[in-house]
Design an enzyme around this catalytic site. Structure first.
Site, mmCIF file in Angstrom:
data_model
loop_
_atom_site.group_PDB
_atom_site.id
_atom_site.type_symbol
_atom_site.label_atom_id
_atom_site.label_comp_id
_atom_site.label_asym_id
_atom_site.label_seq_id
_atom_site.Cartn_x
_atom_site.Cartn_y
_atom_site.Cartn_z
ATOM 1 N N HIS A 131 31.048 38.930 16.119
ATOM 2 C CA HIS A 131 29.935 39.633 15.495
ATOM 3 C C HIS A 131 29.375 40.739 16.378
ATOM 4 O O HIS A 131 28.249 41.196 16.182
ATOM 5 C CB HIS A 131 28.830 38.655 15.097
ATOM 6 N N GLY A 132 30.137 41.103 17.405
ATOM 7 C CA GLY A 132 29.789 42.288 18.174
ATOM 8 C C GLY A 132 28.681 42.123 19.195
ATOM 9 O O GLY A 132 28.066 43.121 19.589
#
Lengths: 278, 442, 200
Positions: free
Chosen positions: C165-166
């Site tokens: 999810h970065g």
């Protein structure tokens, strides 16, 4: 009004019979009668600290038993289901955490592979399983003139008679009776099925030094190591007995209450019958 | 015993649900107000006990399955890991293992009760047949469960029992062998066998639960039989299931749990065999292999017959013959209490089963073998000869006029009951008079 | 007489005080409830980590071959442990960050008090500034961030980048950007010698 019916009395009677019967049954030994004939020698009952319903292990005895195992039995017999940490757990020998680390550290175990892909030796940690004396069964047989020394992890539950049997076996070495042929490499034992056992007499007076004042005799060694093996096979026995006591007290009070409740409810019916009949 | 529902939905939600899925109504009608004969004795409490035991076995089994490893290498050690390391593992495993024995103890009592009081007779044949089906499923489930420990007894029990099917080679050469290899998934008992036994052991209890529902459903159509074996005649003969039988069954259940708990906590290995604490060794059969106690009578029957195919046939027949009991019994009355001749044969049969159990634990040689054969012959003769013949020749004792009369005596019951025999019962206080009265049941 | 239901109602009559017979029924229900609840506990507790899991306490790691700028991943309690030998440049970058710029101001270091601030000193090994030892599990939803291998994308802060999810972590393993709420956790560990770390 009706009091106890015959069947209720019968049930109470059966329960009264069953409870002590169950309680007297020895832990770790099966009640199934050994099959007739076929050289099953009588095994004498010994008195143990862990007999149900309230028995507990004698920590000092288990510690001595562990020493007997470590110095004698473990040269040939594995205990692959036990870990060193078990020696410090409650309801067992209860060695101190420090002592467990030291006991484990005395043993070299194989670990790996390391970064180079090689297996290496390191001192054991409490979480390691007991090191087996032989890497595999073939090696074990080879080193013991063809006989395989059984793993001792659950031996006290895997033999008819349990700790009584182990004690009888360890103290059962005798001169064979006149006319009894003992095969080469075998030893006469009064407790063993068939009376010929491959294991040479492992214990004799004084082979292990006891430090707690217990007499270093064959009888004590056999007793202590039998208790130790019982613990190894049934490490939750104390927890079981303690939980059992609480559960049984609860259940018996519950049973009395249920009986009274049952009588209360059914009395209404008898009451109704009586009023209608009158 | 169909009767109009008396359920009154209380709240708006209950009315809403009742119109869509009347579960509460069904529970109310079948387990609260359900009219139950007022004279059921404690032998009738085992139905409830068995339901409880099934729940215990499923609950403990599902959680044990979370830790169990169904491979020949991992099975034995995973069971020991449950015993040693899993929180409460020893309790769950001993409860499950002892529970199997308690389950069988209860189911045998339940079956003998049904047999004694003629609970299989019309209109309850389907209840009985479903019950026998449950027994068969239980036998299969218990056998597969025992194998999962993968100790010496497990392994050799699987070997021996699966080899029963090889007896079919005597019918069509090669058929039995093919069948056994299909069951094994190999040329001997091994990993594939263990894995499928595990899968089926998990499945079967839920099948049992389904058949139990049918069993109860079928029971609730005619309603319970009772110790007199006579039909319910008026509402006065019955009491609502709750609270009368919920509390009575509850009391008996707690008594049963006391015994169950005593074994689990103080003698958990009492009913097991030490050899099953030795890991399975395909190269060495234990000197004396015996099944768990609840299979011993069938084992004795198997060994009583010297021919392989016939022995297996006798084993299968000894259980499946129960399916035909409703039609083998020709008696006009249900309850054995009123059958002076059959009564003796009945208790002889119960003793025979116990004797077969003992013989199953002994070596089949000498007198044991002879006794085993005598008992086996009587076991079958009981169903095939005693049941049909005694029913025809025997004159049953007089039945009570009604269930209420059997409880209270004719005087009190006569007061409020509108039966055909009011005059006679009122006039004759001594019980001897009552006994002369004959009741048509069927 | 079909009215067999009415006189047998086990519940209290509305205007009656509880009598002894009702008390016994209430007691019976109470005992049943307690018994059922007590029996339920083992069925639930068995799912907790067992004793062999709890005892798998320590892992020893040889770090003699880990050069500056390199990192290794080892297993402890079934979790990946990131051990990074940081370069001076990476240390400097981490030290330059102001505490106010951090998403999570706490050190999350099991060897320090719970309220220790997330300074680089509190994140790095004690007295061995180049060494960073962390549980390599993104505090968002449990993925393993990239950044251990030389060629990995390490995010704009040069530390670790979670591919799920970065989330982006800096060179002290502190969360700087993305959905993760906390800095990467630091397990209990100590240096057994200059070249050996004992985790747990």
């Amino acid at each position: 009004m009706r009091s106890l019916s015959r069947l209720e009395l019968l049930m109470a009677f059966l329960l009264a019979l069953a409870l002590p019967g169950v309680a007297l049954a020895e832990d770790g030994s099966s009640a199934a009668a050994p099959p007739l004939g076929h050289d099953y020698p009588e095994i004498a009952h010994q008195s143990w600290s862990f007999t149900p319903p309230f028995g507990t292990y004698d920590n000092a005895q288990l510690q001595r038993g562990f020493r007997v195992y470590k110095e004698v039995c473990s040269n040939c017999h594995s205990m692959r289901l036990l870990s060193y940490r078990n020696l410090g757990e409650p309801g067992g020998p209860e060695f101190s955490p420090k002592a467990v680390e030291v006991l484990a550290g005395q043993v070299q175990v194989t670990d790996g592979p390391n970064e180079k892909g090689e297996m290496f030796q390191r001192p054991a940690r409490p979480s390691d399983r007991f090191r087996s004396p032989f890497a595999n069964d073939q090696l074990a047989r080879n080193a013991n003139s063809g006989a395989l020394p059984p793993d001792l992890s659950v031996i006290a539950k895997a033999r008819e008679g349990g700790p009584d049997y182990i004690y009888a076996l360890l103290t059962g070495y005798r001169q064979p009776p006149a006319g009894f042929e003992v095969a080469q490499g075998m030893h006469y034992n009064a407790a063993f099925s068939g009376h010929q056992v491959a294991m040479p007499p492992p214990l004799s007076d004084g082979v292990i030094a006891y430090t707690d004042g217990t007499k270093p005799t064959l009888d004590n060694y056999a007793r202590d190591v039998s208790a130790y093996l019982m613990w190894a096979a049934e490490p939750k026995l104390e927890e079981r007995h303690q939980t059992g006591a609480r559960v049984m007290i609860f259940l018996i009070v519950f049973l009395v209450i249920m009986y009274l409740a049952k009588r209360t409810v059914w009395t209404r019916l008898h009451h109704r019958d009586a009023t209608h009949a009158a | 015993m169909a009767h109009p529902s008396t359920y009154q939905p209380g709240s708006g939600f209950e009315r809403w649900l009742d119109a869509r899925l009347p579960v509460v109504r069904v529970m109310h009608d079948q387990f609260v107000v359900f009219p139950t004969p007022r004279n059921l004795n404690y032998w009738w409490t085992f139905g409830g006990i068995l339901t409880f035991m099934l729940a215990v076995q499923i609950a403990t089994g599902v959680v044990l399955a979370m830790h169990y490893v169904p491979t020949p290498e991992g099975a034995f050690d995973s069971v020991e890991r449950i015993m040693r390391d899993v929180n409460w593992g020893w309790f769950l495993r001993y409860t499950h293992a002892v529970g199997a024995s308690m389950f069988f103890l209860a189911v045998y009592i339940h079956t003998v009760r049904g047999l004694y009081y003629g609970s299989y007779k019309a209109p309850r044949e389907v209840v009985w047949i479903l019950g026998v089906l449950i027994l068969l499923l239980m036998i299969a489930t218990a056998f597969m469960g025992y194998s999962l420990v993968w100790g010496q007894m497990s392994f050799w029990a699987v070997t021996v029992i699966t080899n029963l099917f090889s007896s079919l080679d005597a019918v069509i050469p090669g058929l039995g062998t093919k069948l056994v290899e299909w069951i094994w998934g190999g040329f001997s008992v091994g990993g594939p066998t263990l894995n499928r036994l595990y899968s089926l052991h998990y499945l079967f209890p839920f099948v049992i639960a389904g058949v139990v529902l049918l069993h109860i459903w079928a029971l609730h159509i005619p309603g319970n039989n009772n110790p007199t074996g006579i039909d319910v005649k008026s509402a006065k003969d019955t009491v609502p299931f709750h609270p009368y039988y919920t509390i009575k069954d509850g009391f008996a259940l707690v008594a049963f749990i006391v015994l169950f708990a005593a074994i689990v906590f103080y003698a958990p290995n009492l009913l097991g065999h030490p050899d099953n604490y030795v890991p399975a060794n395909p190269l060495q059969t234990p000197p004396h292999i015996v099944p768990e106690w609840y299979f011993l009578p069938f084992y004795a029957i198997l060994r009583a017959i010297p021919n392989k195919l016939l022995g297996v046939a006798a084993l299968m027949t000894s259980i499946s013959i129960l399916f035909f009991v409703p039609w083998l019994d020709t008696s006009k009355v249900r309850s054995t209490s009123y059958r002076p001749i059959y009564k003796w044969f009945f208790w002889a049969f119960v003793l025979t089963c116990i004797a077969l159990g003992y013989l199953g634990s002994q070596q089949p040689e000498g007198w044991y073998l002879i006794f085993g054969r005598v008992c086996t012959i009587y076991y079958f003769a009981f169903f095939l000869v005693v049941m049909p013949v005694t029913g025809l020749i025997e004159r049953p004792r007089a039945l009570p006029g009604s269930i209420t009369e059997s409880v209270l005596g004719p005087e009190e019951s006569g007061e409020i009951e509108e039966t055909k025999n009011t005059k006679e019962t009122k006039a004759t206080p001594p019980p001897a008079a009552r006994k002369r009265k004959r009741e048509e049941v069927l | 007489m079909a009215t067999y239901e009415t006189p047998l109602n086990p519940t209290l009559e509305p205007d009656q005080e509880p009598t002894r017979r009702d008390v016994i029924l209430i007691a019976a229900s109470g005992f049943a409830a307690i018994g059922a609840a007590a029996a339920l506990w083992p069925l639930l507790d068995q799912m907790n980590p067992d004793q062999s899991m709890l005892s798998l306490a320590t892992t020893e790691v040889d770090i003699s071959h880990v050069e500056a700028g390199q990192a290794i991943t080892v297993m402890w309690r079934g979790k990946p442990i990131f051990i990074r030998h940081r370069t001076d440049q990476e240390i400097g970058k981490a030290k330059d960050v102001k505490l106010d710029d951090l998403v999570d101001p706490l050190a999350r270091n099991a060897n320090l008090p719970d309220d220790a601030p997330a300074t680089d000193d509190n994140r790095a090994a004690k007295d061995r500034e180049p060494w960073l030892v962390m549980i390599g599990i993104c505090t968002h939803l449990g993925c393993i961030p990239k950044g251990q291998a030389v060629g990995d994308y390490k995010g704009q802060f040069g530390g670790w980048f979670c591919p799920c999810h970065g989330s982006q972590y800096d060179t002290a393993g502190r969360i700087r950007l993305g959905p993760a709420p906390q800095n990467l956790a630091i397990p209990p560990y100590s240096f057994a010698s200059d070249t050996k770390i004992k985790i747990g």
